[in-house]
Scaffold this motif. Structure first.
Motif, PDB file in Angstrom:
ATOM      1  N   ILE A 100       5.846  -1.190 -12.492  1.00 46.37           N
ATOM      2  CA  ILE A 100       4.822  -2.101 -13.002  1.00 46.37           C
ATOM      3  C   ILE A 100       5.377  -3.513 -12.875  1.00 46.37           C
ATOM      4  CG2 ILE A 100       3.418  -2.781 -14.979  1.00 46.37           C
ATOM      5  CD1 ILE A 100       3.555   0.104 -15.952  1.00 46.37           C
ATOM      6  N   VAL A 101       4.659  -4.362 -12.108  1.00 45.83           N
ATOM      7  CA  VAL A 101       5.167  -5.697 -11.802  1.00 45.83           C
ATOM      8  C   VAL A 101       4.112  -6.749 -12.074  1.00 45.83           C
ATOM      9  CG1 VAL A 101       6.666  -4.720 -10.009  1.00 45.83           C
ATOM     10  CG2 VAL A 101       4.433  -5.685  -9.372  1.00 45.83           C
ATOM     11  N   VAL A 105       0.857  -1.189   0.000  1.00 47.41           N
ATOM     12  CA  VAL A 105       0.000   0.000   0.000  1.00 47.41           C
ATOM     13  C   VAL A 105       0.893   1.238   0.000  1.00 47.41           C
ATOM     14  CG1 VAL A 105      -1.642   1.320   1.402  1.00 47.41           C
ATOM     15  CG2 VAL A 105      -1.910  -1.161   1.160  1.00 47.41           C
ATOM     16  N   ARG A 106       0.533   2.229  -0.822  1.00 49.86           N
ATOM     17  CA  ARG A 106       1.306   3.471  -0.882  1.00 49.86           C
ATOM     18  C   ARG A 106       0.368   4.656  -0.719  1.00 49.86           C
ATOM     19  NH1 ARG A 106       5.079   4.832  -6.066  1.00 49.86           N
ATOM     20  NH2 ARG A 106       3.093   5.521  -6.977  1.00 49.86           N
ATOM     21  N   ASP A 107       0.699   5.535   0.209  1.00 49.73           N
ATOM     22  CA  ASP A 107      -0.149   6.696   0.507  1.00 49.73           C
ATOM     23  C   ASP A 107      -1.568   6.272   0.855  1.00 49.73           C
ATOM     24  OD1 ASP A 107       1.969   8.447  -0.016  1.00 49.73           O
ATOM     25  OD2 ASP A 107       1.508   8.488  -2.166  1.00 49.73           O
ATOM     26  N   GLY A 108      -1.687   5.103   1.484  1.00 53.30           N
ATOM     27  CA  GLY A 108      -2.993   4.609   1.906  1.00 53.30           C
ATOM     28  C   GLY A 108      -3.799   3.931   0.821  1.00 53.30           C
ATOM     29  N   VAL A 109      -3.245   3.802  -0.389  1.00 49.41           N
ATOM     30  CA  VAL A 109      -3.998   3.283  -1.532  1.00 49.41           C
ATOM     31  C   VAL A 109      -3.344   2.002  -2.048  1.00 49.41           C
ATOM     32  CG1 VAL A 109      -4.866   3.794  -3.847  1.00 49.41           C
ATOM     33  CG2 VAL A 109      -4.671   5.633  -2.148  1.00 49.41           C
ATOM     34  N   ASN A 110      -4.174   0.995  -2.331  1.00 48.23           N
ATOM     35  CA  ASN A 110      -3.666  -0.247  -2.899  1.00 48.23           C
ATOM     36  C   ASN A 110      -3.201  -0.044  -4.334  1.00 48.23           C
ATOM     37  OD1 ASN A 110      -6.057  -1.099  -0.921  1.00 48.23           O
ATOM     38  ND2 ASN A 110      -4.573  -2.763  -0.965  1.00 48.23           N
ATOM     39  N   ALA A 111      -2.217  -0.832  -4.745  1.00 49.07           N
ATOM     40  CA  ALA A 111      -1.843  -0.853  -6.152  1.00 49.07           C
ATOM     41  C   ALA A 111      -3.012  -1.401  -6.969  1.00 49.07           C
ATOM     42  CB  ALA A 111      -0.605  -1.724  -6.351  1.00 49.07           C
ATOM     43  N   THR A 112      -3.129  -0.966  -8.200  1.00 50.44           N
ATOM     44  CA  THR A 112      -4.198  -1.405  -9.093  1.00 50.44           C
ATOM     45  C   THR A 112      -3.791  -2.688  -9.808  1.00 50.44           C
ATOM     46  OG1 THR A 112      -5.004   0.840  -9.454  1.00 50.44           O
ATOM     47  CG2 THR A 112      -5.548  -0.787 -11.132  1.00 50.44           C
ATOM     48  N   ILE A 115      -0.994  -7.908 -13.835  1.00 55.55           N
ATOM     49  CA  ILE A 115       0.081  -6.987 -13.487  1.00 55.55           C
ATOM     50  C   ILE A 115      -0.465  -5.965 -12.499  1.00 55.55           C
ATOM     51  CG2 ILE A 115       1.277  -7.299 -15.695  1.00 55.55           C
ATOM     52  CD1 ILE A 115       0.198  -4.583 -16.570  1.00 55.55           C
ATOM     53  N   TRP A 116       0.434  -5.348 -11.737  1.00 51.09           N
ATOM     54  CA  TRP A 116       0.051  -4.357 -10.737  1.00 51.09           C
ATOM     55  C   TRP A 116       0.837  -3.074 -10.952  1.00 51.09           C
ATOM     56  CZ3 TRP A 116       0.104  -9.494  -9.925  1.00 51.09           C
ATOM     57  CH2 TRP A 116      -0.971 -10.079  -9.228  1.00 51.09           C
ATOM     58  N   TYR A 117       0.208  -1.962 -10.650  1.00 49.97           N
ATOM     59  CA  TYR A 117       0.880  -0.666 -10.767  1.00 49.97           C
ATOM     60  C   TYR A 117       0.165   0.332  -9.864  1.00 49.97           C
ATOM     61  CZ  TYR A 117      -3.104   0.504 -13.738  1.00 49.97           C
ATOM     62  OH  TYR A 117      -4.383   0.712 -14.196  1.00 49.97           O
ATOM     63  N   TYR A 118       0.839   1.440  -9.576  1.00 54.29           N
ATOM     64  CA  TYR A 118       0.245   2.508  -8.781  1.00 54.29           C
ATOM     65  C   TYR A 118      -0.412   3.533  -9.706  1.00 54.29           C
ATOM     66  CZ  TYR A 118       3.033   0.775  -4.848  1.00 54.29           C
ATOM     67  OH  TYR A 118       3.592   0.000  -3.860  1.00 54.29           O
ATOM     68  N   ARG A 119      -1.638   3.872  -9.389  1.00 60.22           N
ATOM     69  CA  ARG A 119      -2.309   4.935 -10.130  1.00 60.22           C
ATOM     70  C   ARG A 119      -1.718   6.292  -9.775  1.00 60.22           C
ATOM     71  NH1 ARG A 119      -8.376   3.888  -8.293  1.00 60.22           N
ATOM     72  NH2 ARG A 119      -7.258   3.108  -6.473  1.00 60.22           N
ATOM     73  N   THR A 120      -1.813   7.203 -10.716  1.00 60.32           N
ATOM     74  CA  THR A 120      -1.505   8.599 -10.406  1.00 60.32           C
ATOM     75  C   THR A 120      -2.736   9.191  -9.739  1.00 60.32           C
ATOM     76  OG1 THR A 120      -0.009   8.806 -12.294  1.00 60.32           O
ATOM     77  CG2 THR A 120      -0.857  10.849 -11.325  1.00 60.32           C
ATOM     78  N   LEU A 121      -2.609   9.553  -8.469  1.00 55.34           N
ATOM     79  CA  LEU A 121      -3.774  10.016  -7.724  1.00 55.34           C
ATOM     80  C   LEU A 121      -4.141  11.439  -8.122  1.00 55.34           C
ATOM     81  CD1 LEU A 121      -2.964   8.674  -4.148  1.00 55.34           C
ATOM     82  CD2 LEU A 121      -4.284   7.588  -5.974  1.00 55.34           C
TER      83      LEU A 121
END
Length: 309
Positions: free
Chosen positions: A52-53, A7-14, A72-78
């Protein structure tokens, strides 16, 4: 499926499922097809930075073939979000659960235009508990008691309570009074809600939604109602009250869908999750958590003190 990214900045990876086949040679080609019109260079940069993993945290590169990964998983641009002018109140916290009073207008979980401005993300960041997960949900417009799991090791014990309906929930609502109705009463019907349609609908068929409703007190033309849902359909309480001709005060959906307008913080939906009761699966003791919030229209309807007192 557990995300390999924390989790990054309280948000799960997509998580994204890649197609089995198609005109795309690489995972990058597919992502550019989906979102390249928004930020193509940003997508490429994410591959270059290792953001992206695939399963197991395997890093993807620009030339990673499409067929090498299913997920695959990645972090969204919030998006930039303006902080909502409402606050959470912690009612109870221990090593297994967190109980809060959720205010009106704050969603339980991220969705749509509300990501950081959700109860889940706010609490993860505020309390530094990335594993925090809600055990149930309240509508964005509904306030009151909301239970979270803080410990993955014991989470399943609490989830079973909700799955097997061993949790008693009590709600409070303010609505008009119809003298023709005799309380307490039970509303039963069949409700359906499409993902593509905003409102829940009542249809013919065996009932799948049940609510016990009691009129506790009246003040002028308004009544304070106690609602006990025996099922948990989306918008169930709002639909059941509207079906009686006493729709909950300031409901923008039922019985009439109003035009979309900015939130009016002076007119919250008069629906409150007042309490929650269950037998704690770890201690075996009965527990109850009660909201400290009050419905504004009920307080405003209180009779004024007589002069001279």
């Amino acid at each position: 499926m557990k995300s390999p990214l924390p989790v990054r900045d309280g948000v799960n990876a997509t998580r994204l499922r890649l197609p089995d086949n198609g005109p795309w040679q690489t995972a990058l080609d597919y992502m550019l097809h989906r979102w390249g019109h928004v930020d193509p260079e940003g997508i490429k940069d994410r591959f270059d930075r290792g953001e992206i993993v695939g399963e197991g945290g395997v890093r993807l590169h620009r030339d990673t073939a499409l067929e090498e990964h299913t997920f695959i998983w990645y972090y969204r641009t919030l998006p930039a979000e303006e902080r909502l002018p409402v606050e959470l109140d912690i009612l109870h916290q221990d090593e297994n659960i967190l109980v809060v009073d959720k205010p009106h207008f704050l969603p339980t979980t991220p969705g749509g235009t509300y990501i950081s401005e959700s109860a889940l993300v706010r609490l993860r960041v505020q309390l530094d508990i990335p594993d925090l997960i809600p055990m149930h949900r309240l509508d964005r417009l509904t306030a009151g008691v909301l239970l979270f799991s803080t410990n993955p090791a014991t989470r399943g014990r609490y989830q079973v309570l909700f799955e097997k309906r061993r949790v008693e929930k009590e709600y409070e609502a303010v609505a008009s009074v119809d003298q023709r109705l005799e309380f307490p009463l039970v509303v039963r019907n069949r409700m359906v809600k499409s993902r593509t349609y905003l409102l829940a609908e009542v249809v013919e068929g065996a009932f799948n939604a049940e609510t016990r409703i009691e009129l506790e007190e009246t003040r002028g033309v308004l009544g304070k109602y106690r609602l006990e849902p025996h099922t948990g359909k989306t918008h169930q309480l709002r639909v059941h009250m509207a079906s009686l001709g006493v729709g909950i005060l300031h409901d923008p959906f039922y019985p009439v869908l109003l035009d979309k307008a900015p939130d009016d913080y002076s007119r919250p939906l008069q629906l409150l999750a007042r309490g929650i009761r269950f037998t704690d699966p770890l201690s075996g003791a009965p527990v109850e958590y009660r909201s400290r919030l009050e419905l504004s229209e009920w307080a405003a309807a209180a009779a004024p003190e007589p002069a001279g007192r």
